[in-house]
Design a protein around this motif. Structure first.
Motif, mmCIF file in Angstrom:
data_model
loop_
_atom_site.group_PDB
_atom_site.id
_atom_site.type_symbol
_atom_site.label_atom_id
_atom_site.label_comp_id
_atom_site.label_asym_id
_atom_site.label_seq_id
_atom_site.Cartn_x
_atom_site.Cartn_y
_atom_site.Cartn_z
ATOM 1 N N GLU A 178 0.820 -1.230 0.000
ATOM 2 C CA GLU A 178 0.000 0.000 0.000
ATOM 3 C C GLU A 178 0.848 1.273 0.000
ATOM 4 N N ASN A 179 2.155 1.128 0.313
ATOM 5 C CA ASN A 179 3.023 2.312 0.282
ATOM 6 C C ASN A 179 3.604 2.597 -1.116
ATOM 7 N N GLY A 180 2.920 2.129 -2.128
ATOM 8 C CA GLY A 180 3.494 2.193 -3.484
ATOM 9 C C GLY A 180 3.728 3.582 -4.048
ATOM 10 N N LYS A 181 2.913 4.535 -3.623
ATOM 11 C CA LYS A 181 2.927 5.825 -4.302
ATOM 12 C C LYS A 181 4.315 6.469 -4.360
ATOM 13 N N SER A 182 4.994 6.522 -3.196
ATOM 14 C CA SER A 182 6.277 7.235 -3.212
ATOM 15 C C SER A 182 7.301 6.508 -4.085
ATOM 16 N N VAL A 183 7.181 5.185 -4.163
ATOM 17 C CA VAL A 183 8.108 4.429 -5.016
ATOM 18 C C VAL A 183 7.859 4.757 -6.486
ATOM 19 N N LEU A 184 6.594 4.715 -6.860
ATOM 20 C CA LEU A 184 6.255 5.028 -8.250
ATOM 21 C C LEU A 184 6.689 6.449 -8.607
ATOM 22 N N LEU A 185 6.458 7.392 -7.701
ATOM 23 C CA LEU A 185 6.807 8.780 -8.011
ATOM 24 C C LEU A 185 8.323 8.955 -8.138
ATOM 25 N N LYS A 186 9.050 8.146 -7.389
ATOM 26 C CA LYS A 186 10.511 8.186 -7.513
ATOM 27 C C LYS A 186 10.940 7.670 -8.889
ATOM 28 N N MET A 187 10.266 6.638 -9.336
ATOM 29 C CA MET A 187 10.565 6.112 -10.674
ATOM 30 C C MET A 187 10.242 7.173 -11.729
ATOM 31 N N VAL A 188 9.098 7.841 -11.540
ATOM 32 C CA VAL A 188 8.704 8.908 -12.467
ATOM 33 C C VAL A 188 9.790 9.976 -12.518
ATOM 34 N N LYS A 189 10.250 10.374 -11.331
ATOM 35 C CA LYS A 189 11.254 11.431 -11.271
ATOM 36 C C LYS A 189 12.543 11.007 -11.969
ATOM 37 N N GLY A 190 12.908 9.731 -11.746
ATOM 38 C CA GLY A 190 14.120 9.218 -12.391
ATOM 39 C C GLY A 190 14.045 9.349 -13.905
ATOM 40 N N ILE A 191 12.899 9.017 -14.449
ATOM 41 C CA ILE A 191 12.751 9.109 -15.908
ATOM 42 C C ILE A 191 12.719 10.571 -16.341
ATOM 43 N N GLN A 192 11.972 11.393 -15.626
ATOM 44 C CA GLN A 192 11.871 12.809 -16.012
ATOM 45 C C GLN A 192 13.247 13.473 -16.016
ATOM 46 N N GLU A 193 14.022 13.163 -14.969
ATOM 47 C CA GLU A 193 15.333 13.809 -14.879
ATOM 48 C C GLU A 193 16.290 13.310 -15.948
ATOM 49 N N ASN A 194 16.021 12.148 -16.483
ATOM 50 C CA ASN A 194 16.924 11.591 -17.491
ATOM 51 C C ASN A 194 16.358 11.654 -18.906
ATOM 52 N N LYS A 195 15.310 12.442 -19.075
ATOM 53 C CA LYS A 195 14.669 12.540 -20.377
ATOM 54 C C LYS A 195 15.688 12.870 -21.469
ATOM 55 N N ALA A 196 16.454 13.920 -21.232
ATOM 56 C CA ALA A 196 17.405 14.367 -22.257
ATOM 57 C C ALA A 196 18.504 13.327 -22.466
ATOM 58 N N TYR A 197 18.971 12.763 -21.346
ATOM 59 C CA TYR A 197 20.045 11.780 -21.449
ATOM 60 C C TYR A 197 19.593 10.553 -22.250
ATOM 61 N N LEU A 198 18.405 10.080 -21.964
ATOM 62 C CA LEU A 198 17.895 8.905 -22.684
ATOM 63 C C LEU A 198 17.714 9.222 -24.168
ATOM 64 N N GLY A 199 17.322 10.451 -24.448
ATOM 65 C CA GLY A 199 17.198 10.861 -25.844
ATOM 66 C C GLY A 199 18.547 10.817 -26.545
ATOM 67 N N GLU A 200 19.565 11.292 -25.834
ATOM 68 C CA GLU A 200 20.902 11.279 -26.439
ATOM 69 C C GLU A 200 21.391 9.857 -26.700
ATOM 70 N N VAL A 201 21.210 8.997 -25.702
ATOM 71 C CA VAL A 201 21.653 7.611 -25.872
ATOM 72 C C VAL A 201 20.922 6.992 -27.061
ATOM 73 N N ASP A 202 19.608 7.201 -27.152
ATOM 74 C CA ASP A 202 18.830 6.625 -28.252
ATOM 75 C C ASP A 202 19.222 7.271 -29.583
ATOM 76 N N GLY A 203 19.647 8.529 -29.514
ATOM 77 C CA GLY A 203 20.004 9.241 -30.749
ATOM 78 C C GLY A 203 21.224 8.641 -31.421
ATOM 79 N N LEU A 204 22.107 8.050 -30.638
ATOM 80 C CA LEU A 204 23.364 7.561 -31.205
ATOM 81 C C LEU A 204 23.159 6.404 -32.181
ATOM 82 N N ILE A 205 22.335 5.450 -31.802
ATOM 83 C CA ILE A 205 22.099 4.337 -32.744
ATOM 84 C C ILE A 205 20.612 4.052 -32.930
ATOM 85 N N GLY A 206 19.764 4.931 -32.410
ATOM 86 C CA GLY A 206 18.326 4.778 -32.615
ATOM 87 C C GLY A 206 17.763 6.059 -33.204
ATOM 88 N N ASP A 207 16.567 6.428 -32.814
ATOM 89 C CA ASP A 207 15.957 7.621 -33.395
ATOM 90 C C ASP A 207 15.786 8.766 -32.398
#
Ligand SMILES: Nc1ncnc2c1ncn2[C@@H]1O[C@H](COP(=O)(O)OP(=O)(O)O)[C@@H](O)[C@H]1O
Ligand SMILES: Nc1ncnc2c1ncn2[C@@H]1O[C@H](COP(=O)(O)OP(=O)(O)O)[C@@H](O)[C@H]1O
Ligand SMILES: [Mg+2]
Ligand SMILES: [Mg+2]
Ligand SMILES: [Mg+2]
Ligand SMILES: [Mg+2]
Lengths: 331, 208, 331, 208
Positions: free
Chosen positions: B7-36
């Motif tokens: 039942e304590n899931g919310k803070s875990v999920l929000l942490k995952m959300v934050k991790g992705i949000q903060e790495n949006k640009a980085y993930l784009g760069e990694v994908d840009g190298l050999i993906g789209d």
């Protein structure tokens, strides 16, 4: 980034709204805002569905219309539509005679289509698929299952759409679309990169003075980066790659499609086509029909693609059938 | 032994959300190298829709994963819709009846996610996809240990797995067409999967 | 310069060769290699001629075809055709009922057309002219003779071409084309400059993060350089300028044309149109017909133009008439 | 009094050609500021076609001017086709019967060119066009002087005329739409006209 945008996250929805308003005579919306449907669909025929990522205008929704695709599922920019959108597009396209889903070979599209086909089956809708893989540069000849679908998809839709309009059964429609894509080869040359609006800068580089031979529609690297060539040299390279891959022979008749990638002035596409026509003619191959323009683009990338389809009597009839879509109207 | 309440899931999920949000640009760069280049953008969009829609609600860990997976699957599409959609929704289904989650329960959940994924994609360890992150992470949970140590092992396994993709040749997805030229850079999906597992572990550890 | 070119000095001739090969069903060549003629011209009607500089594809040759222009004279890039080319275009278009020459207000075109009309007169060919001046931003309202012709020329050709096809006399054709352009207003927003192939670098600058409101089709400076705005704000600005210039009123019906300047992704034109449609509708004006696409470009410039024509019953009939051209096919 | 033989026209014309070719980029830049940037390109194309076609032929000054004008008029078009076409062809017609050309003859020729131009354009001195170069140049030839001094005066008048266009507001052509904003830069046509008259004078002086 010098672009015409509101919030980049909403670009696909806003584009779709604008598209539906502008082309209310050709297309109409459906219950799923990411599924577009042709306004006039002949009754009692096999449905023809397609779909793909956004940013390739006129593809994909620009090829929805009479005698071509009945529905298209719309994805985010450069990203497959959801399985739910594909499923809804099948529901809209189905008239009880089954649906031909004609789409391009990308891993996202493959997964989503596969899931949607399964879900459709549970509802009693038969969906068969043809996966376009015309891009010669994307994998060796002996690995056709790895090749991307690019502008050759237009010929696949044309053939499948026409066959369905002429009353073909699902298997006949699938066979016609499959034959079209099997007889079709494409290659692209990229001159500048493109920028996804939500990213804000190009995600790959093509150095000034160079060109990327075999580039994909999403900027996927090609087979060779080489110094920028003249239009005539580019034409030769493209014809060699395309004609070299399939047993095009002297005496064959073909349909040719030269598409800009988005930002190349159309005038230059005619300069390119001028030489392509000479080279194809020089091989004793007859051009039955040709298309030159921005038919399958990659946002504001510069460059062009060449697509050639080998024709037989059936494909000729299918290619020649009139259509009315935003991307191509043929009388 | 320390357990984490579902039942304590919310803070875990929000942490995952934050991790992705903060790495949006980085993930784009990694994908840009050999993906789209769109991996960061699409992941960010899906995770942010989830955040927006559920930030004022309470939900369990399993339910949160399910909703996140469902948003990716039915609203985002792309490759990530089916892939993370399947992983999260299948993991959620395997975990919805747990009141408390420890090492064994988390393993059950992630294993279900991984096997769900393997029903839709053919990629195996070594093919330069997110399987290279997820699969060793699941393995790290197999050995009996206290939950916290297990989570630390899982993070390490995910990181190692991600790093190994650097030298691999891509066999699936967009970059597969590059053959040999796909070596030398990380896989985008393996990178995002590592962020997801790491933030998930960190989020859970706050309760241990 | 990442372009598809051979010798830039030959680009116009090569483009024309390619164009004629690709569209042999719509156009054909004439004795003058800088004059293109429609393949199917209804017999015994008033001729409709146009012409202008190159680099604006589909304009000008892309609007030659059944029920639109009969001939087009082709100039160098951004440069008027010669008087000789205009003269030949009149000769080709004339069927004894006179020729309507419908072109844009640029000093080179004015001079060359004027001379060609005089020479034609000596040969017994009556040529009357309409000069498009729809670009609101190019001069104040009280100096319409200074205003440039831009994408509104398409409506002028559509009206004049349709009137001639329907059997109108020369005076009727001229009156219809004149009415069309008098009821039409346009404005453009430029986001990036363009590069003439023979020059090799942009000949003007639009700084990243800014936009040029009222830019001309050759990069002529506009009325204001301001910070780059959102699509919705651009739409508002364009609608205010266009609708503000002519007494468009509640209850009016209009035709709307949104054209890209060449390199802007078409997807973004739909985003722009989505808001334009709301704004025009919000003023109680009804959009009878709309066109969104690359209809009148400036090489690889980024940006867009908005054109609005106020319709009456006659113009409605003329706009709705089917045509088949490379730039626009309407069923 | 020194005269220039009409039959020696070739070297003069080729000097004019060279003047335009060497200034192709510069003229493009000047035109780019308040016009469309193609002035150098179009002039260069016309003059180079002339060079190519006539470099192996002999021709008089008047005939050379006529052919050059005709190429601009009937092959180049734009604004320069009618404008320089008219100037050169009308000047040539006025001079075709001269065996020798001195101050008075050159004045007759250029005056004919100017008045031909004025039949097709309305621009007058002060309107920021090539008339601002050509008109004072013709005036400089009116005063009786030895030919060489006259040519030097003509050059000076052309240069002054060109320079004055800088502060003017354009009344005709593309830049007219800019109104006040057309001030501060030279007129492209006035600049090319100055090059043409200067190289013409220099070419003739080589024979004096
Ligand atoms: N067929 C596949 N099997 C396993 N993983 C895949 C497959 N296709 C893509 N992926 C994963 O997805 C990642 C790319 O995701 P993303 O960029 O969002 O999608 P797309 O490639 O459609 O643009 C890759 O780095 C890889 O980890
Ligand atoms: N109506 C006119 N009257 C006089 N001179 C003109 C006129 N129009 C243009 N010019 C001259 O032509 C020059 C521009 O030439 P050019 O750039 O070759 O043509 P365009 O303006 O058609 O691109 C101007 O600088 C001006 O001197
Ligand atoms: Mg993608
Ligand atoms: Mg990607
Ligand atoms: Mg010009
Ligand atoms: Mg100019």
């Amino acid at each position: 980034m010098q672009r015409i945008l509101n919030d980049p996250d909403n670009i696909v929805d806003e584009m779709l709204e604008g598209f539906l308003k502008a082309h209310g005579d050709i297309v109409e919306k459906t219950g799923n805002k990411r599924v577009v449907k042709a306004k006039k669909i002949k009754a009692d025929k096999v449905g023809v569905a397609t779909g793909g990522g956004s940013g390739h205008k006129p593809a994909f929704i620009g090829y929805v219309g009479e005698n071509m695709c009945d529905t298209a599922a719309v994805g985010e920019i450069c990203s497959s539509p959801t399985a739910a959108a594909f499923l809804d597009s099948f529901r809209e396209a189905d008239q009880g005679k089954g649906v031909a889903c004609l789409y391009g070979n990308y891993s996202g599209d493959n997964m989503n289509v596969k899931m949607a086909v399964k879900m459709a089956k549970r509802e009693g809708i038969t969906v068969k698929t043809v996966v376009a893989n015309d891009d010669v540069a994307s994998a060796p000849k002996d690995q056709p299952e790895k090749r991307r679908g690019v502008a050759g998809e237009i010929f696949m839709w044309k053939a499948g759409g026409a066959k369905a309009a002429l009353g073909g059964t699902l298997d006949e429609v699938i066979a016609a679309a499959q034959k079209a894509i099997d007889q079709t080869r494409s290659v692209g040359i990229g001159l500048t990169p493109c920028t996804l609006p939500a990213v804000g800068h190009p995600n790959f580089e093509i150095k000034e003075g160079t060109m990327e031979v075999g580039i994909g529609h999403h900027g996927e690297p090609g087979i060779e980066v080489c110094p920028l060539e003249s239009a005539d040299q580019m034409a030769k390279r493209m014809v060699d790659i395309v004609i070299g891959d399939v047993p095009f022979e002297k005496g064959d008749e073909v349909a040719v499609l030269v598409s800009g990638l988005g930002a190349t002035p159309v005038m230059e596409l005619y300069v390119l086509y001028n030489e392509i026509e000479k080279l194809i003619g020089g091989r004793g191959i007859k051009i039955h029909r040709s298309y030159v323009g921005n038919y399958f683009t990659s946002l504001e990338m510069m460059g062009a693609t060449l697509t050639v389809m080998k024709l037989d009597d059936e494909l000729k009839e299918l290619v020649d059938l009139p259509i009315e879509t935003m991307g191509l109207t043929q009388i | 032994m320390a357990m984490f309440k579902n039942e304590n899931g919310k803070s875990v999920l929000l942490k995952m959300v934050k991790g992705i949000q903060e790495n949006k640009a980085y993930l784009g760069e990694v994908d840009g190298l050999i993906g789209d280049g769109d991996h960061g953008m699409n992941m960010n969009k899906g995770f942010s829709v989830f955040e927006e829609r559920f930030k004022d609600k309470e939900f369990s860990f399993a339910d949160g994963l399910y909703e996140l997976g469902n948003i990716l699957f039915s609203e985002i599409g792309g490759s990530m819709g089916p892939i993370y959609g399947t992983i999260f929704m299948d993991a959620a289904e395997a975990g919805e009846d747990f009141d408390e989650i420890g090492r064994a329960e988390l393993m059950t959940m992630l294993e279900a996610g991984l096997s769900g994924l393997q029903e839709i994609v053919e990629a195996k360890v070594g093919d330069k996809t997110l399987v290279d992150t997820l699969s060793p992470a699941v393995d790290a949970l197999r050995e009996e240990r206290d939950f916290k140590s297990s989570l630390l092992e899982m993070k390490k396994a995910a990181e190692d797995g991600r790093d190994k993709t650097k030298d691999m040749m891509a066999k699936f997805g967009r970059s597969a067409r590059l053959g040999e030229r796909s070596r030398g850079v990380l896989d985008a999906g393996a990178t995002s999967c590592c962020i997801i597992l790491t933030t998930m572990a960190d989020g859970i550890m706050e309760y241990l």
